[in-house]
Enzyme design. Structure first.
Site, PDB file in Angstrom:
ATOM      1  N   VAL A 161      42.589  53.234  42.509  1.00 49.35           N
ATOM      2  CA  VAL A 161      43.869  53.881  42.255  1.00 49.35           C
ATOM      3  C   VAL A 161      44.872  52.927  41.609  1.00 49.35           C
ATOM      4  O   VAL A 161      45.651  53.324  40.734  1.00 49.35           O
ATOM      5  CB  VAL A 161      44.441  54.493  43.557  1.00 49.35           C
ATOM      6  N   ASP A 162      44.885  51.657  42.018  1.00 46.48           N
ATOM      7  CA  ASP A 162      45.887  50.722  41.515  1.00 46.48           C
ATOM      8  C   ASP A 162      45.752  50.505  40.006  1.00 46.48           C
ATOM      9  O   ASP A 162      46.733  50.577  39.262  1.00 46.48           O
ATOM     10  CB  ASP A 162      45.780  49.382  42.241  1.00 46.48           C
ATOM     11  N   SER A 163      44.536  50.228  39.556  1.00 49.11           N
ATOM     12  CA  SER A 163      44.357  49.956  38.127  1.00 49.11           C
ATOM     13  C   SER A 163      44.582  51.209  37.290  1.00 49.11           C
ATOM     14  O   SER A 163      45.039  51.123  36.140  1.00 49.11           O
ATOM     15  CB  SER A 163      42.966  49.376  37.869  1.00 49.11           C
ATOM     16  N   CYS A 213      32.393  42.138  46.370  1.00 46.76           N
ATOM     17  CA  CYS A 213      31.771  43.195  45.568  1.00 46.76           C
ATOM     18  C   CYS A 213      30.284  42.976  45.353  1.00 46.76           C
ATOM     19  O   CYS A 213      29.520  43.935  45.236  1.00 46.76           O
ATOM     20  CB  CYS A 213      32.485  43.336  44.232  1.00 46.76           C
ATOM     21  N   CYS A 259      37.244  34.964  40.441  1.00 46.04           N
ATOM     22  CA  CYS A 259      37.064  36.031  39.452  1.00 46.04           C
ATOM     23  C   CYS A 259      38.300  36.182  38.585  1.00 46.04           C
ATOM     24  O   CYS A 259      38.207  36.378  37.370  1.00 46.04           O
ATOM     25  CB  CYS A 259      36.742  37.346  40.168  1.00 46.04           C
ATOM     26  N   ALA A 304      42.530  46.740  32.395  1.00 47.52           N
ATOM     27  CA  ALA A 304      41.297  46.549  33.161  1.00 47.52           C
ATOM     28  C   ALA A 304      41.270  47.586  34.280  1.00 47.52           C
ATOM     29  O   ALA A 304      42.109  47.562  35.180  1.00 47.52           O
ATOM     30  CB  ALA A 304      41.249  45.136  33.730  1.00 47.52           C
ATOM     31  N   MET A 305      40.302  48.511  34.229  1.00 46.60           N
ATOM     32  CA  MET A 305      40.259  49.640  35.155  1.00 46.60           C
ATOM     33  C   MET A 305      39.015  49.515  36.046  1.00 46.60           C
ATOM     34  O   MET A 305      37.891  49.679  35.590  1.00 46.60           O
ATOM     35  CB  MET A 305      40.254  50.958  34.380  1.00 46.60           C
ATOM     36  N   GLY A 347      45.927  46.104  37.963  1.00 48.91           N
ATOM     37  CA  GLY A 347      46.597  46.751  39.088  1.00 48.91           C
ATOM     38  C   GLY A 347      46.981  45.804  40.198  1.00 48.91           C
ATOM     39  O   GLY A 347      47.203  46.233  41.336  1.00 48.91           O
ATOM     40  N   LEU A 399      34.742  46.621  33.685  1.00 51.35           N
ATOM     41  CA  LEU A 399      33.877  45.456  33.610  1.00 51.35           C
ATOM     42  C   LEU A 399      32.561  45.721  34.337  1.00 51.35           C
ATOM     43  O   LEU A 399      32.558  46.013  35.540  1.00 51.35           O
ATOM     44  CB  LEU A 399      34.566  44.244  34.232  1.00 51.35           C
TER      45      LEU A 399
END
Length: 381
Positions: free
Chosen positions: A11-13, A197, A101, A6-7, A125, A32
């Protein structure tokens, strides 16, 4: 294993996906699409939910050399996260949409689709660690305590954990950024996302006022003093307040002792917001429902009590030593270390050392009696 990464566009993902490839997995990147109208969600490159983020995720997948797709989960997200957020505030409580989520989208809808398509796991991530011990699967805190995200993953059950990969659990944020730069990922210096978000400008109160409008029972009410019962002012909606809030109260007159007042209680039916001194925020008992076991479950009647048993009450809050009694779908938590400003709707996550035992949604809390006071106040539904 065949892994869906899941991107988010952050940076983390991106580094998590790269590490999954490096570990020998067959990885496919997905982003997503969570907004029915991307213009209605947060704008700017902040690491989640925008068109720019989708493009950043795609570019990272190209650099890593993995296939990339966008999955539209906007309807599910609106129902399970956005509507839940509004309903919780309408009830005079304080939700955690990121936790919801994870529970409903990233490790339910995404995982279910991934398994149906023949994948074995979902990699994200998040900063946390999954450990297998004697056939049991356990979720533990990350090495980087400042970035640890085990709190918002405390809703994951045994099945979800068995199909989850958290490649960043053994490292720090600084090293993740260094690694991203080394790998040629353009998101290496991208700022972290902190806002909700789906609130485009970060103005949660304004967003709630627009969405909820005159929706009963939260439209308007009185702000009262906890000690005297005096009316100190009025407000436009209980959704503009949370337990422990100090700023933005717009009170008509200062406290007699000149000290700041804080929100102590929110009563959504009458619309009454009660305020008082900071010491009245101290809580020593919490009740919660919607019990979720993170890994193996424990039977009703179990009591967790020991030096290593703690609870965490906010995403990046302190740990509090506690005695935890398990009910059928409830937790009764006695805090050995008092906590301040605990609101119904928040999650209580139970730990045994670094291991996450489970979580529940706070329904009530008991305020610590003031020195010399005859009774104890209660907060919650």
């Amino acid at each position: 294993m065949k892994v869906v990464a899941a991107m988010s566009g952050g940076v983390d993902s991106a580094v998590a996906a790269a590490r999954a490839v490096e570990a020998g997995h067959e990885v496919t990147g997905i982003h997503l699409a969570l907004s029915r109208n991307p213009q209605s969600y947060r704008t700017g490159a902040r690491g989640c939910c925008t068109i720019e983020d989708a493009n950043d995720a795609r570019r990272a997948a190209d650099v890593i050399g993995i296939p990339f797709y966008v999955w539209d989960l906007s309807d599910r997200f609106h129902t399970d996260v956005v509507e839940d957020f509004m309903d919780t505030y309408a009830a005079g409580q304080t939700p955690n949409p990121c936790l919801r989520c994870n529970e409903k989208i990233k490790f339910a809808a995404v995982l279910d689709r991934a398994l149906a398509l023949g994948f074995d796991a979902v990699a994200t991530g998040h900063y946390a660690t999954v450990v297998e011990s004697g056939g049991d699967i356990e979720l533990h805190r990350a090495v980087d305590g400042a970035k640890d995200q085990s709190y918002v993953l405390g809703v994951l059950d045994d099945r979800q954990l068995r199909h989850s990969l958290f490649p960043l659990g053994d490292t720090t944020k600084d090293r993740v950024r260094e690694e991203a730069a080394r790998r040629g990922l353009l998101v290496a210096d991208k700022p972290d996302s902190h806002d909700i978000c789906f609130v485009a400008d970060g103005d949660n109160v304004g967003w709630l006022k627009e969405k909820l409008g005159d929706r009963a029972p939260n439209h308007g009410g009185e702000i009262r003093d906890d000690a005297t019962g005096d009316v100190l002012g009025r407000h436009d909606g209980t959704y503009g307040f949370t337990i422990g809030q100090r700023r933005g109260l717009r009170l008509g007159r200062p406290a007699p002792d000149g000290r700041p007042r804080y929100v102590l209680d929110i009563e959504p039916v009458s619309g009454t917001v009660t305020v008082g001194p900071r010491e009245r925020l101290a809580v020593d008992r919490i009740e919660g429902d919607r019990l979720r076991w993170c890994g193996a479950s424990l039977p009703a009647g179990t009591v967790l009590d020991g030096d290593a048993v703690t609870v965490q009450l906010r995403a990046h809050g302190a740990e509090h030593r506690a005695r935890v009694a398990v009910g059928d779908d409830t937790l009764d938590v006695e805090l050995l270390d008092h906590a301040d400003g605990i609101a119904p709707g928040q999650a209580v996550v139970v730990y045994d050392g670094t291991r996450v035992i489970g979580s529940a949604t706070i329904t009530r809390s008991r305020r610590v009696a003031a020195v010399g006071a005859p009774g104890v106040g209660g907060v919650g539904g």
